[in-house]
Design a protein around this motif. Structure first.
Motif, PDB file in Angstrom:
ATOM      1  N   THR A 114      82.320  66.400  67.490  1.00 25.30           N
ATOM      2  CA  THR A 114      83.259  67.516  67.466  1.00 25.30           C
ATOM      3  C   THR A 114      84.483  67.129  66.667  1.00 25.30           C
ATOM      4  N   ASP A 115      85.378  68.062  66.489  1.00 23.68           N
ATOM      5  CA  ASP A 115      86.621  67.773  65.775  1.00 23.68           C
ATOM      6  C   ASP A 115      87.760  67.427  66.725  1.00 23.68           C
ATOM      7  N   ASP A 116      87.456  67.301  68.005  1.00 29.51           N
ATOM      8  CA  ASP A 116      88.515  67.073  68.989  1.00 29.51           C
ATOM      9  C   ASP A 116      89.111  65.682  68.891  1.00 29.51           C
ATOM     10  N   GLY A 117      88.264  64.676  68.674  1.00 31.83           N
ATOM     11  CA  GLY A 117      88.747  63.312  68.599  1.00 31.83           C
ATOM     12  C   GLY A 117      89.259  62.806  69.929  1.00 31.83           C
ATOM     13  N   GLY A 118      90.075  61.786  69.866  1.00 32.52           N
ATOM     14  CA  GLY A 118      90.644  61.179  71.053  1.00 32.52           C
ATOM     15  C   GLY A 118      91.390  59.923  70.658  1.00 32.52           C
ATOM     16  N   ALA A 119      91.976  59.240  71.639  1.00 32.84           N
ATOM     17  CA  ALA A 119      92.769  58.051  71.343  1.00 32.84           C
ATOM     18  C   ALA A 119      92.475  56.953  72.347  1.00 32.84           C
ATOM     19  N   ILE A 120      92.493  55.724  71.859  1.00 37.28           N
ATOM     20  CA  ILE A 120      92.275  54.542  72.681  1.00 37.28           C
ATOM     21  C   ILE A 120      93.464  53.614  72.487  1.00 37.28           C
ATOM     22  N   VAL A 138      89.198  43.998  67.128  1.00 39.74           N
ATOM     23  CA  VAL A 138      88.408  45.163  67.550  1.00 39.74           C
ATOM     24  C   VAL A 138      89.183  46.450  67.287  1.00 39.74           C
ATOM     25  N   THR A 139      90.463  46.424  67.608  1.00 36.97           N
ATOM     26  CA  THR A 139      91.319  47.602  67.428  1.00 36.97           C
ATOM     27  C   THR A 139      91.332  48.053  65.974  1.00 36.97           C
ATOM     28  N   ARG A 140      91.527  47.120  65.058  1.00 34.21           N
ATOM     29  CA  ARG A 140      91.583  47.475  63.643  1.00 34.21           C
ATOM     30  C   ARG A 140      90.227  47.959  63.136  1.00 34.21           C
ATOM     31  N   ALA A 141      89.162  47.241  63.517  1.00 33.78           N
ATOM     32  CA  ALA A 141      87.835  47.608  63.013  1.00 33.78           C
ATOM     33  C   ALA A 141      87.413  48.987  63.487  1.00 33.78           C
ATOM     34  N   LEU A 142      87.659  49.294  64.758  1.00 29.85           N
ATOM     35  CA  LEU A 142      87.267  50.601  65.274  1.00 29.85           C
ATOM     36  C   LEU A 142      88.135  51.714  64.699  1.00 29.85           C
ATOM     37  N   ALA A 143      89.400  51.412  64.424  1.00 29.66           N
ATOM     38  CA  ALA A 143      90.262  52.413  63.789  1.00 29.66           C
ATOM     39  C   ALA A 143      89.714  52.818  62.428  1.00 29.66           C
ATOM     40  N   VAL A 144      89.180  51.843  61.705  1.00 26.04           N
ATOM     41  CA  VAL A 144      88.591  52.113  60.389  1.00 26.04           C
ATOM     42  C   VAL A 144      87.263  52.854  60.526  1.00 26.04           C
ATOM     43  N   ASP A 145      86.425  52.402  61.468  1.00 21.57           N
ATOM     44  CA  ASP A 145      85.102  53.012  61.626  1.00 21.57           C
ATOM     45  C   ASP A 145      85.167  54.456  62.109  1.00 21.57           C
ATOM     46  N   TYR A 146      86.103  54.735  63.022  1.00 24.60           N
ATOM     47  CA  TYR A 146      86.067  56.041  63.699  1.00 24.60           C
ATOM     48  C   TYR A 146      87.258  56.939  63.381  1.00 24.60           C
ATOM     49  N   GLY A 147      88.166  56.471  62.547  1.00 24.23           N
ATOM     50  CA  GLY A 147      89.231  57.349  62.088  1.00 24.23           C
ATOM     51  C   GLY A 147      88.719  58.638  61.467  1.00 24.23           C
ATOM     52  N   PRO A 148      87.626  58.575  60.663  1.00 26.33           N
ATOM     53  CA  PRO A 148      87.090  59.815  60.076  1.00 26.33           C
ATOM     54  C   PRO A 148      86.626  60.839  61.110  1.00 26.33           C
ATOM     55  N   PHE A 149      86.407  60.390  62.363  1.00 24.54           N
ATOM     56  CA  PHE A 149      86.020  61.304  63.435  1.00 24.54           C
ATOM     57  C   PHE A 149      87.227  61.712  64.297  1.00 24.54           C
ATOM     58  N   ARG A 150      88.427  61.429  63.778  1.00 25.83           N
ATOM     59  CA  ARG A 150      89.681  61.744  64.481  1.00 25.83           C
ATOM     60  C   ARG A 150      89.816  60.966  65.793  1.00 25.83           C
ATOM     61  N   VAL A 151      89.251  59.776  65.807  1.00 23.06           N
ATOM     62  CA  VAL A 151      89.446  58.869  66.933  1.00 23.06           C
ATOM     63  C   VAL A 151      90.428  57.789  66.487  1.00 23.06           C
ATOM     64  N   ARG A 152      91.558  57.724  67.167  1.00 23.57           N
ATOM     65  CA  ARG A 152      92.576  56.726  66.853  1.00 23.57           C
ATOM     66  C   ARG A 152      92.460  55.559  67.833  1.00 23.57           C
ATOM     67  N   VAL A 153      92.607  54.333  67.319  1.00 18.21           N
ATOM     68  CA  VAL A 153      92.542  53.134  68.158  1.00 18.21           C
ATOM     69  C   VAL A 153      93.732  52.247  67.824  1.00 18.21           C
ATOM     70  N   ASN A 154      94.565  52.008  68.813  1.00 16.10           N
ATOM     71  CA  ASN A 154      95.746  51.176  68.649  1.00 16.10           C
ATOM     72  C   ASN A 154      95.835  50.169  69.791  1.00 16.10           C
ATOM     73  N   ALA A 155      96.781  49.254  69.686  1.00 16.37           N
ATOM     74  CA  ALA A 155      96.969  48.249  70.728  1.00 16.37           C
ATOM     75  C   ALA A 155      98.453  48.037  70.984  1.00 16.37           C
TER      76      ALA A 155
END
Length: 263
Positions: free
Chosen positions: A131-137, A165-182
């Motif tokens: 979906t286009d909803d995304g989410g944040a971690i 892990v935070t940086r890698a997932l931010a790159v992998d899933y940013g296109p799905f509007r999933v943000r990952v920070n620490a």
């Protein structure tokens, strides 16, 4: 109820402060805890009806999936906080290498499992498709990820991996509007640290206070609520363009360089 969140290790200290901050006035928080006793405060809390206890190990994929499902059943799941941590360590020259790797996993595994559960839900894997909803971690790291303390090899290694892990997932899933920070924490005043300080003698207490003043330029330990505010910001729309970042919440500890001539 407008949104739901999952917080691992949310029964005490920083985790509890994050839970209470996210619950706010309307939102729902599922709290993953191994120890049911750590959640005894929920029943008397003003937000009790919106706090969902999930008893189990945060590194167990079934537990993580259950937390995501229970939160999302009440309100759309918008954020996940990987806070669960275990403070155990060993010297590499004394313990078998495999045992030390296991200790690294105690702090790294729950983060990878939590991220996987959150991302699968945000992408609708096995449910409704992307979906286009995304989410944040938000992953909880430590100043030790960059500046290790002697005798904490496994913990420092795990925290450094968590930032990777935070940086890698931010790159992998940013296109799905999933943000990952620490957030990388300095010394934070919790029940655990309060008990440690209370047990110190007068001279030891003075030395401890002096070291904190030297290590953290603001001259004090941080408060759990101060961490919770930063986590809540990173999960919010105010941080919609923040992705792959590690934010120090350490009173300047990561910026200071001890001057050997100061003494």
């Amino acid at each position: 109820m407008t949104a739901s969140y999952v917080v691992t290790g949310g029964g005490r200290g920083v985790g509890r402060a994050i839970v209470e901050r996210l619950a706010g006035a309307d939102d729902v928080v599922a709290i993953v805890e191994r120890d049911p006793g750590a959640l005894s405060w929920i029943d008397d809390h003003p937000a009790a009806g919106r706090l969902l206890p999930v008893i189990g190990d945060a590194s167990d994929e079934a537990v993580a999936a259950r937390a995501a499902g229970e939160a999302a059943a009440v309100a759309p799941l918008r954020g996940w906080v990987n806070n669960a941590a275990i403070f155990r360590d060993a010297w590499l020259h004394e313990a078998p290498a495999r045992e030390v790797l296991g200790l690294v996993g105690l702090n790294l595994d729950p983060v990878v499992v939590g991220c996987a559960a959150a991302i699968k839900h945000f992408l609708g894997v096995g449910e409704r498709g992307p979906t286009d909803d995304g989410g944040a971690i938000v992953n909880v790291s430590s100043h030790q990820a960059q500046r290790a303390v002697r005798g904490a090899f496994a913990y420092a290694t795990a925290k450094a991996a968590i930032e990777g892990v935070t940086r890698a997932l931010a790159v992998d899933y940013g296109p799905f509007r999933v943000r990952v920070n620490a957030v990388a924490l300095g010394s934070i005043a919790t029940e655990r640290s309060d008990a440690y300080v209370a047990a110190l003698g007068g001279e030891e207490r003075e030395r401890f206070d002096r070291e904190i003043r030297l290590l953290q330029p603001l001259g004090r330990m941080g408060m759990p609520g101060e961490v919770a505010d930063v986590v809540a910001f990173l999960l919010s729309e105010q941080a919609a363009f923040v992705n792959g970042a590690t934010i120090p919440v350490d009173g300047g500890r990561s910026a200071v360089g001890r001057d050997p001539e100061e003494a």
